[in-house]
Design an enzyme around this catalytic site. Structure first.
Site, short mmCIF file in Angstrom:
data_model
loop_
_atom_site.label_atom_id
_atom_site.label_comp_id
_atom_site.label_asym_id
_atom_site.label_seq_id
_atom_site.Cartn_x
_atom_site.Cartn_y
_atom_site.Cartn_z
N VAL A 197 0.83 -1.22 0.00
CA VAL A 197 0.00 0.00 0.00
C VAL A 197 0.87 1.26 0.00
O VAL A 197 0.36 2.37 -0.04
CB VAL A 197 -0.98 -0.03 1.21
CG1 VAL A 197 -2.00 -1.15 1.03
CG2 VAL A 197 -0.25 -0.19 2.54
N HIS A 240 -4.37 -4.15 -2.76
CA HIS A 240 -4.87 -4.01 -1.39
C HIS A 240 -5.04 -2.56 -0.97
O HIS A 240 -5.10 -2.25 0.22
CB HIS A 240 -3.95 -4.75 -0.40
CG HIS A 240 -3.95 -6.22 -0.62
ND1 HIS A 240 -2.98 -7.06 -0.12
CD2 HIS A 240 -4.79 -7.03 -1.32
CE1 HIS A 240 -3.23 -8.30 -0.49
NE2 HIS A 240 -4.33 -8.31 -1.24
N1 APR Z 1 13.56 -8.89 -0.04
C1 APR Z 1 12.59 -9.70 -0.58
N2 APR Z 1 11.72 -10.42 0.16
C2 APR Z 1 11.84 -10.32 1.51
C3 APR Z 1 12.81 -9.50 2.14
C4 APR Z 1 13.68 -8.77 1.30
N3 APR Z 1 14.64 -7.98 1.81
N4 APR Z 1 12.64 -9.62 3.49
C5 APR Z 1 11.62 -10.47 3.68
N5 APR Z 1 11.14 -10.90 2.50
C6 APR Z 1 10.04 -11.82 2.22
C7 APR Z 1 9.72 -12.80 3.34
O1 APR Z 1 10.59 -13.92 3.29
C8 APR Z 1 8.28 -13.17 3.01
O2 APR Z 1 8.22 -14.23 2.08
O3 APR Z 1 8.87 -11.06 2.06
C9 APR Z 1 7.74 -11.90 2.35
C10 APR Z 1 6.81 -11.12 3.24
O4 APR Z 1 5.66 -11.90 3.47
P1 APR Z 1 4.45 -11.24 4.28
O5 APR Z 1 4.99 -10.52 5.47
O6 APR Z 1 3.44 -12.31 4.47
O7 APR Z 1 3.88 -10.11 3.32
P2 APR Z 1 2.91 -10.29 2.08
O8 APR Z 1 3.13 -11.60 1.43
O9 APR Z 1 3.07 -9.07 1.25
O10 APR Z 1 1.45 -10.27 2.78
C11 APR Z 1 0.35 -10.29 1.90
O11 APR Z 1 -1.13 -9.94 3.77
O12 APR Z 1 -1.63 -8.88 5.73
C12 APR Z 1 -1.87 -8.90 4.38
O13 APR Z 1 -2.63 -7.08 3.13
C13 APR Z 1 -1.49 -7.61 3.74
O14 APR Z 1 -0.65 -7.26 1.52
C14 APR Z 1 -0.47 -8.03 2.71
C15 APR Z 1 -0.77 -9.49 2.49
#
Ligand code: APR
Length: 228
Positions: free
Chosen positions: A88, A104
């Protein structure tokens, strides 16, 4: 020009200093989803929800795109690049990407609680919404964010975009949340899929090329691999 479609998640912005959701210390360890990211939570305690998004909005305005965002924007010189982001923040736009779809919602936008077509843009100088801030129809303003349990209005458009991809790239998402995570299944058969993440990601397919790196290093590696 080949069409690259990139699905990004919170990990894309991690190197800009924005917390992810499910990594250790992530947002969902600090806050209860039910309280700050559902319509029921907003009804129960609107002030808590407004404060949660005001804090994230301020943080987002104070951060900068990282090399991963910038690399994706630079790829527009050689490819048609469509970004579909679960994020977002506006870091893809600020890095220079010209085709960004927010699945989102957007932190920089707020909307009427009676008429969702009434959307207002906030800025770094005017980043807060408070209880009592109303739309032109006199109803309370809310974050222009898709909360859990709400429809994802842009998902159809996202599916069509993925179907047109010559290459699909997935960066920084745990693929935990649907319908976003299901987008991988809309690629034409035989479309190469690259996934950039420093950690293991469980994906329901075995035809993915994993680049086990953070977003910045991963995008650089991807550009090397795609050098025509
Ligand atoms: N570079 C790339 N990826 C990374 C890094 C980095 N430096 N650091 C962490 N990650 C990865 C993690 O390993 C994980 O797989 O980013 C991912 C983050 O996952 P989530 O925290 O689950 O985030 P996301 O997948 O975007 O969540 C999806 O959930 O809560 C809702 O609306 C919210 O859009 C969000 C959705």
């Amino acid at each position: 020009m080949k069409h690259i479609v990139v699905l990004t998640g919170a990990g894309m912005s991690a190197e800009s200093g924005i917390s992810t959701f499910r990594d250790s210390g992530g947002l969902w360890e600090q806050h209860s989803v039910e309280d700050v990211a559902t319509p029921e939570g907003f009804r129960r305690n609107p002030q808590l929800v407004l404060d949660f998004y005001n804090t994230r909005r301020k943080e987002s305005f104070d951060t900068k795109p990282n090399k991963g965002h910038i690399g994706l924007a630079e790829m527009e010189k050689d490819f048609k690049v469509s970004i579909i982001t679960q994020n977002v923040d506006d870091l893809h736009e600020r890095a220079g990407s010209t085709d960004v779809l927010h699945l989102h919602g957007e932190l920089s936008k707020v909307r009427s609680t009676v008429d969702p077509s009434l959307i207002y843009t906030l800025t770094a100088d005017n980043w807060e919404i408070k209880l009592g801030d109303k739309c032109e129809k006199g109803s309370q303003l809310r974050p222009h964010i898709v909360w859990f349990g709400e429809a994802v209005p842009m998902i159809e458009e996202a599916m069509h975009t993925v179907q047109k991809a010559d290459i699909l790239v997935v960066i920084g998402t745990s693929l935990n949340v649907y319908p976003a995570a299901g987008l991988l299944n809309y690629v034409k058969s035989g479309t190469p899929i690259f996934l950039i993440d420093p950690n293991e990601v469980k994906a329901s397919r075995n035809d993915i090329y994993f680049i086990k790196e953070g977003a910045s290093a991963g995008v650089e590696k991807l550009r090397e691999l795609l050098k025509i």
